[in-house]
Write a protein that holds these residues in place. Structure first.
Motif, PDB file in Angstrom:
ATOM      1  N   ALA A   1      25.730  -5.348 -77.443  1.00  0.00           N
ATOM      2  CA  ALA A   1      24.552  -5.315 -76.572  1.00  0.00           C
ATOM      3  C   ALA A   1      23.365  -4.703 -77.304  1.00  0.00           C
ATOM      4  CB  ALA A   1      24.864  -4.520 -75.308  1.00  0.00           C
ATOM      5  N   VAL A   2      22.204  -5.254 -77.067  1.00  0.00           N
ATOM      6  CA  VAL A   2      20.984  -4.767 -77.701  1.00  0.00           C
ATOM      7  C   VAL A   2      20.502  -3.527 -76.959  1.00  0.00           C
ATOM      8  CG1 VAL A   2      18.614  -5.335 -78.330  1.00  0.00           C
ATOM      9  CG2 VAL A   2      20.388  -7.091 -78.439  1.00  0.00           C
ATOM     10  N   ILE A   3      20.302  -2.447 -77.710  1.00  0.00           N
ATOM     11  CA  ILE A   3      19.811  -1.199 -77.119  1.00  0.00           C
ATOM     12  C   ILE A   3      18.285  -1.225 -77.162  1.00  0.00           C
ATOM     13  CG2 ILE A   3      19.820   1.308 -77.284  1.00  0.00           C
ATOM     14  CD1 ILE A   3      22.513   1.114 -78.698  1.00  0.00           C
ATOM     15  N   ARG A   4      17.679  -1.230 -76.034  1.00  0.00           N
ATOM     16  CA  ARG A   4      16.224  -1.293 -75.939  1.00  0.00           C
ATOM     17  C   ARG A   4      15.671   0.128 -75.945  1.00  0.00           C
ATOM     18  NH1 ARG A   4      14.902  -6.476 -74.541  1.00  0.00           N
ATOM     19  NH2 ARG A   4      16.608  -7.759 -73.710  1.00  0.00           N
ATOM     20  N   GLU A   5      15.338   0.609 -77.134  1.00  0.00           N
ATOM     21  CA  GLU A   5      14.811   1.962 -77.265  1.00  0.00           C
ATOM     22  C   GLU A   5      13.289   1.989 -77.166  1.00  0.00           C
ATOM     23  OE1 GLU A   5      16.222   3.406 -80.943  1.00  0.00           O
ATOM     24  OE2 GLU A   5      18.310   3.624 -80.286  1.00  0.00           O
ATOM     25  N   LEU A   6      12.633   1.060 -77.860  1.00  0.00           N
ATOM     26  CA  LEU A   6      11.174   1.050 -77.901  1.00  0.00           C
ATOM     27  C   LEU A   6      10.657  -0.258 -77.326  1.00  0.00           C
ATOM     28  CD1 LEU A   6      10.629   2.449 -81.520  1.00  0.00           C
ATOM     29  CD2 LEU A   6      10.609   3.732 -79.373  1.00  0.00           C
ATOM     30  N   SER A   7       9.471  -0.185 -76.836  1.00  0.00           N
ATOM     31  CA  SER A   7       8.829  -1.392 -76.331  1.00  0.00           C
ATOM     32  C   SER A   7       8.150  -2.134 -77.481  1.00  0.00           C
ATOM     33  CB  SER A   7       7.801  -1.039 -75.251  1.00  0.00           C
ATOM     34  OG  SER A   7       6.784  -0.206 -75.794  1.00  0.00           O
ATOM     35  N   ALA A   8       7.750  -3.358 -77.203  1.00  0.00           N
ATOM     36  CA  ALA A   8       7.087  -4.154 -78.241  1.00  0.00           C
ATOM     37  C   ALA A   8       5.746  -3.549 -78.637  1.00  0.00           C
ATOM     38  CB  ALA A   8       6.895  -5.590 -77.744  1.00  0.00           C
ATOM     39  N   ARG A   9       5.091  -2.890 -77.711  1.00  0.00           N
ATOM     40  CA  ARG A   9       3.791  -2.279 -78.029  1.00  0.00           C
ATOM     41  C   ARG A   9       3.952  -1.160 -79.040  1.00  0.00           C
ATOM     42  NH1 ARG A   9       1.259   2.238 -76.473  1.00  0.00           N
ATOM     43  NH2 ARG A   9      -1.041   2.251 -76.439  1.00  0.00           N
TER      44      ARG A   9
END
Length: 270
Positions: free
Chosen positions: A158-166
């Protein structure tokens, strides 16, 4: 007195002399009036004129075939098409032939569900229909293990979403921090990826005891900020030499200027 009598006799003779009679009808208004009907050019001469100067929008025709019969406008090629040509169409079920018109060809009647199933069965033999069907993905079940739940089973981590694209594109860091992070590991990238900055000299690992990378060779090029060297390039060499050389003047020309040209504080030599 005698001269007056002679003059009167001359005037009397002039009065009895016949005057010039002007022809009637040759006036400016008569010249500007168009003569109708116009003169027509004979056909024997017209074909030569039309070949040289054809009328506007007309085809240039050689005078040798000007009198030939005009067959080209009436010639047609191919098969004449009719507005409603009867054609033979094949229907899937029941099998029969019927004559339809162009209206049926442009906007055919919708086929039944059974006919659509028969059509799909015929199309299923093609590899393009199996691997890339129109409007949907192909069936991937034959390539998967038996008993695999294709709806709930997933692969990978699973991909860990730590930071946003911005924050990835434009992180909230100062210029100094971004510059230091970019400089970190630059020496390693030079060895592995041959990555140099724009204008960076390549380090060739010469012996530092006899060679230094910042040493200069040759003599310095003369340079002036006032642009005197650029000014020299804007003139031809012979022009510069003529300015430096002595000006040769003819003695006759010099004597003439000395005698006839004005000089400041001196009068002309009489």
């Amino acid at each position: 007195m005698q001269g007056v009598q002679v003059q009167s006799q001359i005037e009397e003779l002039r009065s009895h002399m016949p005057r010039k009679v002007l022809p009637i009808g040759y006036r400016a208004a008569n010249c500007l009036t168009e003569k109708l009907p116009r003169l027509t050019t004979p056909p024997e001469a017209k074909k030569f004129f039309n070949f040289r100067y054809p009328p506007a929008g007309a085809e240039r025709v050689f005078y040798g075939r000007a009198n030939d019969p005009q067959i080209a406008p009436s010639l047609t090629h191919g098969i004449r098409s009719e507005i409603s040509t009867a054609v033979t169409s094949f229907l899937f079920f029941p099998v029969h032939y019927s004559l339809t018109k162009a209206k049926v060809l442009i906007n055919p009647q919708p086929i039944t569900t059974f006919q659509q199933k028969m059509k799909d069965k015929k199309e299923s033999v093609y590899f393009s229909n199996q691997r890339a069907p129109l409007g949907k993905s192909h069936d991937q079940t034959p390539g998967l293990p038996k008993g695999l739940d294709i709806l709930n089973m997933t692969f990978g981590t699973a991909v860990i979403r730590e930071l946003s694209a911005r924050e990835v594109v434009n992180p909230p860091k100062s210029y100094q921090e971004v510059f230091e992070e970019g400089q970190a590991g630059h020496d390693l990238y030079i060895v592995s990826h041959n990555d140099y900055y724009a204008g960076e000299a390549k380090h060739r690992k010469y012996n530092p005891s006899s060679f230094h990378r910042f040493n200069l060779f040759g003599i310095p090029t003369p340079h002036f900020n006032d642009g005197r060297n650029m000014a020299k390039t804007l003139h031809w060499l012979h022009e510069l030499q003529m300015k430096r050389g002595a000006k040769v003047v003819s003695k006759r020309v010099d004597d003439f200027k000395e005698k006839f040209q004005h000089k400041l504080g001196r009068i002309l030599d009489p």
